[in-house]
Motif scaffolding. Sequence first.
Motif, PDB file in Angstrom:
ATOM      1  N   ALA A   1      44.424  58.164  37.863  1.00 54.68           N
ATOM      2  CA  ALA A   1      44.052  58.884  39.139  1.00 54.68           C
ATOM      3  C   ALA A   1      43.093  57.819  39.643  1.00 54.68           C
ATOM      4  CB  ALA A   1      43.877  60.005  39.161  1.00 54.68           C
ATOM      5  N   GLY A   2      42.064  57.473  38.966  1.00 55.10           N
ATOM      6  CA  GLY A   2      40.777  56.659  39.330  1.00 55.10           C
ATOM      7  C   GLY A   2      41.236  55.386  39.904  1.00 55.10           C
ATOM      8  N   LEU A   3      42.328  54.894  39.545  1.00 50.92           N
ATOM      9  CA  LEU A   3      42.830  53.576  40.160  1.00 50.92           C
ATOM     10  C   LEU A   3      42.795  53.734  41.774  1.00 50.92           C
ATOM     11  CD1 LEU A   3      45.186  52.306  37.286  1.00 50.92           C
ATOM     12  CD2 LEU A   3      42.969  51.265  37.945  1.00 50.92           C
ATOM     13  N   SER A   4      43.031  54.677  42.152  1.00 47.95           N
ATOM     14  CA  SER A   4      43.084  54.945  43.659  1.00 47.95           C
ATOM     15  C   SER A   4      41.927  54.814  44.295  1.00 47.95           C
ATOM     16  CB  SER A   4      43.741  56.309  44.188  1.00 47.95           C
ATOM     17  OG  SER A   4      42.915  57.264  43.613  1.00 47.95           O
ATOM     18  N   ASP A   5      40.732  54.761  43.602  1.00 44.16           N
ATOM     19  CA  ASP A   5      39.320  54.668  44.129  1.00 44.16           C
ATOM     20  C   ASP A   5      38.910  53.077  43.927  1.00 44.16           C
ATOM     21  OD1 ASP A   5      39.105  57.495  44.939  1.00 44.16           O
ATOM     22  OD2 ASP A   5      38.530  57.803  43.002  1.00 44.16           O
TER      23      ASP A   5
ATOM     24  N   GLY B   1      39.567  52.219  36.323  1.00 40.60           N
ATOM     25  CA  GLY B   1      40.081  53.400  36.776  1.00 40.60           C
ATOM     26  C   GLY B   1      39.188  54.587  36.320  1.00 40.60           C
ATOM     27  N   GLY B   2      38.279  54.373  35.126  1.00 41.92           N
ATOM     28  CA  GLY B   2      37.285  55.070  34.599  1.00 41.92           C
ATOM     29  C   GLY B   2      36.029  55.122  35.133  1.00 41.92           C
TER      30      GLY B   2
ATOM     31  N   VAL C   1      37.922  46.726  44.529  1.00 43.68           N
ATOM     32  CA  VAL C   1      37.818  45.166  44.372  1.00 43.68           C
ATOM     33  C   VAL C   1      39.195  44.830  44.364  1.00 43.68           C
ATOM     34  CG1 VAL C   1      35.499  45.569  43.135  1.00 43.68           C
ATOM     35  CG2 VAL C   1      37.754  45.450  41.773  1.00 43.68           C
ATOM     36  N   PRO C   2      39.320  43.474  44.596  1.00 44.92           N
ATOM     37  CA  PRO C   2      40.567  42.925  44.732  1.00 44.92           C
ATOM     38  C   PRO C   2      41.387  42.964  43.171  1.00 44.92           C
ATOM     39  CG  PRO C   2      39.281  41.371  45.823  1.00 44.92           C
ATOM     40  CD  PRO C   2      38.224  42.533  44.902  1.00 44.92           C
ATOM     41  N   VAL C   3      42.503  43.197  43.183  1.00 43.97           N
ATOM     42  CA  VAL C   3      43.365  43.373  41.854  1.00 43.97           C
ATOM     43  C   VAL C   3      44.628  42.865  41.967  1.00 43.97           C
ATOM     44  CG1 VAL C   3      44.360  44.895  39.934  1.00 43.97           C
ATOM     45  CG2 VAL C   3      42.159  45.661  41.122  1.00 43.97           C
ATOM     46  N   LEU C   4      44.926  41.716  41.140  1.00 41.39           N
ATOM     47  CA  LEU C   4      46.223  41.040  40.937  1.00 41.39           C
ATOM     48  C   LEU C   4      46.829  41.328  39.770  1.00 41.39           C
ATOM     49  CD1 LEU C   4      48.327  38.681  41.713  1.00 41.39           C
ATOM     50  CD2 LEU C   4      46.594  37.168  40.514  1.00 41.39           C
TER      51      LEU C   4
ATOM     52  N   LEU D   1      51.631  49.846  38.148  1.00 42.32           N
ATOM     53  CA  LEU D   1      50.221  49.860  37.566  1.00 42.32           C
ATOM     54  C   LEU D   1      49.531  49.566  38.986  1.00 42.32           C
ATOM     55  CD1 LEU D   1      47.938  50.470  35.726  1.00 42.32           C
ATOM     56  CD2 LEU D   1      48.182  47.886  34.942  1.00 42.32           C
ATOM     57  N   VAL D   2      49.690  48.486  39.547  1.00 44.23           N
ATOM     58  CA  VAL D   2      48.938  48.092  40.533  1.00 44.23           C
ATOM     59  C   VAL D   2      49.099  48.772  41.799  1.00 44.23           C
ATOM     60  CG1 VAL D   2      50.376  46.147  41.593  1.00 44.23           C
ATOM     61  CG2 VAL D   2      47.972  45.581  41.574  1.00 44.23           C
ATOM     62  N   GLU D   3      50.229  49.570  42.032  1.00 45.41           N
ATOM     63  CA  GLU D   3      50.610  50.156  43.040  1.00 45.41           C
ATOM     64  C   GLU D   3      49.696  51.561  43.285  1.00 45.41           C
ATOM     65  OE1 GLU D   3      54.633  51.043  42.895  1.00 45.41           O
ATOM     66  OE2 GLU D   3      55.258  49.215  44.179  1.00 45.41           O
ATOM     67  N   GLN D   4      48.763  51.795  42.147  1.00 46.25           N
ATOM     68  CA  GLN D   4      47.908  52.813  41.970  1.00 46.25           C
ATOM     69  C   GLN D   4      46.678  52.376  42.785  1.00 46.25           C
ATOM     70  OE1 GLN D   4      49.834  55.684  41.236  1.00 46.25           O
ATOM     71  NE2 GLN D   4      47.728  56.209  40.391  1.00 46.25           N
ATOM     72  N   VAL D   5      46.345  51.096  42.655  1.00 45.68           N
ATOM     73  CA  VAL D   5      45.266  50.465  43.708  1.00 45.68           C
ATOM     74  C   VAL D   5      45.526  50.598  45.033  1.00 45.68           C
ATOM     75  CG1 VAL D   5      44.056  48.470  43.862  1.00 45.68           C
ATOM     76  CG2 VAL D   5      44.877  48.999  41.700  1.00 45.68           C
ATOM     77  N   PRO D   6      44.348  50.919  45.802  1.00 40.94           N
ATOM     78  CA  PRO D   6      44.518  50.776  47.229  1.00 40.94           C
ATOM     79  C   PRO D   6      45.275  49.806  47.916  1.00 40.94           C
ATOM     80  CG  PRO D   6      42.426  51.869  46.790  1.00 40.94           C
ATOM     81  CD  PRO D   6      42.897  51.354  45.475  1.00 40.94           C
ATOM     82  N   THR D   7      46.144  49.934  48.960  1.00 42.25           N
ATOM     83  CA  THR D   7      46.939  48.788  49.520  1.00 42.25           C
ATOM     84  C   THR D   7      45.985  47.697  49.851  1.00 42.25           C
ATOM     85  OG1 THR D   7      48.419  50.560  50.246  1.00 42.25           O
ATOM     86  CG2 THR D   7      48.548  48.267  51.210  1.00 42.25           C
ATOM     87  N   GLU D   8      44.932  48.064  50.452  1.00 41.21           N
ATOM     88  CA  GLU D   8      44.220  46.746  50.904  1.00 41.21           C
ATOM     89  C   GLU D   8      43.656  45.586  49.644  1.00 41.21           C
ATOM     90  OE1 GLU D   8      41.376  50.326  51.213  1.00 41.21           O
ATOM     91  OE2 GLU D   8      43.476  49.880  51.246  1.00 41.21           O
ATOM     92  N   HIS D   9      43.798  46.377  48.409  1.00 42.92           N
ATOM     93  CA  HIS D   9      43.073  45.686  47.428  1.00 42.92           C
ATOM     94  C   HIS D   9      43.905  44.958  46.327  1.00 42.92           C
ATOM     95  CE1 HIS D   9      39.000  46.621  48.955  1.00 42.92           C
ATOM     96  NE2 HIS D   9      39.281  47.899  48.743  1.00 42.92           N
ATOM     97  N   ARG D  10      45.482  45.520  46.585  1.00 41.63           N
ATOM     98  CA  ARG D  10      46.227  45.230  45.583  1.00 41.63           C
ATOM     99  C   ARG D  10      47.279  44.034  45.858  1.00 41.63           C
ATOM    100  NH1 ARG D  10      49.302  50.527  46.616  1.00 41.63           N
ATOM    101  NH2 ARG D  10      50.884  49.895  48.046  1.00 41.63           N
ATOM    102  N   HIS D  11      47.482  43.122  44.767  1.00 39.63           N
ATOM    103  CA  HIS D  11      48.166  42.044  45.175  1.00 39.63           C
ATOM    104  C   HIS D  11      49.214  41.898  43.852  1.00 39.63           C
ATOM    105  CE1 HIS D  11      45.374  40.273  48.043  1.00 39.63           C
ATOM    106  NE2 HIS D  11      44.727  41.221  47.751  1.00 39.63           N
TER     107      HIS D  11
END
Length: 328
Positions: free
Chosen positions: A236-240, A152-153, A243-246, A264-274
């Motif tokens: 906020a930075g997690l939205s950018d 995120g940073g 990379v794949p995040v599980l 926490l993982v829902e802050q990551v873009p949909t296409e990269h979060r699991h």
Amino acid sequence: MQSSSDLFPVALMSAELRGDLTEDVYRLKPGNSPDPSVELVLTRLGRFGHEGARGVPVILVHGSFSNRRFWYSPKGLGLGPHLARIGFDVWIAEMRGHGLSPRNQQYRRNRVADYARYDLPVIAAFVREQNGQVPHWIGHSLGGTTLAAALGGQYLGEGDVASAALFGSQISRIYWPLKVPPVAWSSRLLLKRFGVLSGSRLKRGPEDEPIGVALESLRWHGLFGRFGDAERDWWAGLSDVQVPVLAVAAAGDQQDPVWACRKLVEQVPTEHRHFLQLAKDEGFSDDFGHIEMLVSKAAEREVWPLVVYWLEHQRLPAATSTAEAMAL
């Protein structure tokens, strides 16, 4: 002594044979943070007889009150040895003052912000130099939270992280008393009287934690707190993240509940979060606990194979019984 790296001073502390595994222990002295005394120890596990073969690199990051033994027992058991035996290039990090990493001069002031901004990028750079490939990362509890902070940073990017798996990691659990300013102030004053939090006295683990981490957590959970530091909003930075995040949560985890790990993982873009929940309702043998999700016979049977699949494919298998094992 000749350095093992062209990036910064690195000493090979030991090179041992541990049964069918090789164990190389490196001490890094990067000198990149405000405290120049910081030294970090990395343990590399490989297969005996395959020393020249460098598999896909995986970096394991322990949680609070812990050290490398969470991943790698003295008897050669654990997720670290398991991954090494099937061909991964396994690197086990120990944070400042944990395990083999010595306490730095300003140890009591250490924070997750320091781990994320200074230490994880150094570890990534050294592993890339030694292996030639971008590493995957697995963090447990505070280790996963630290990874989230680094992502995120933007201290770690696509050149440093092939994928990230966060086990039992969250920042959203609410502690209502800390929202009351007098309680928060009193808590800070009380904590400042101590240099460390003792893992053994608190029955939380074998290691101590610097008081700086506890004070930082108080700030995160305060009335106007945020997951970040004075310079950057990590949440906020997690939205950018690109990379794949599980995120893996355990139904029996009383410390880091499922809903908070999911948030926490829902802050990551949909296409990269699991997301994966370890629960009986999802077809697992038990409602796993905070430690048992990675360190138990049941985890060895049911969770470790999913970790391997994730590292190989950066997704979870479609046959996984839980409907939420696929991308959200």
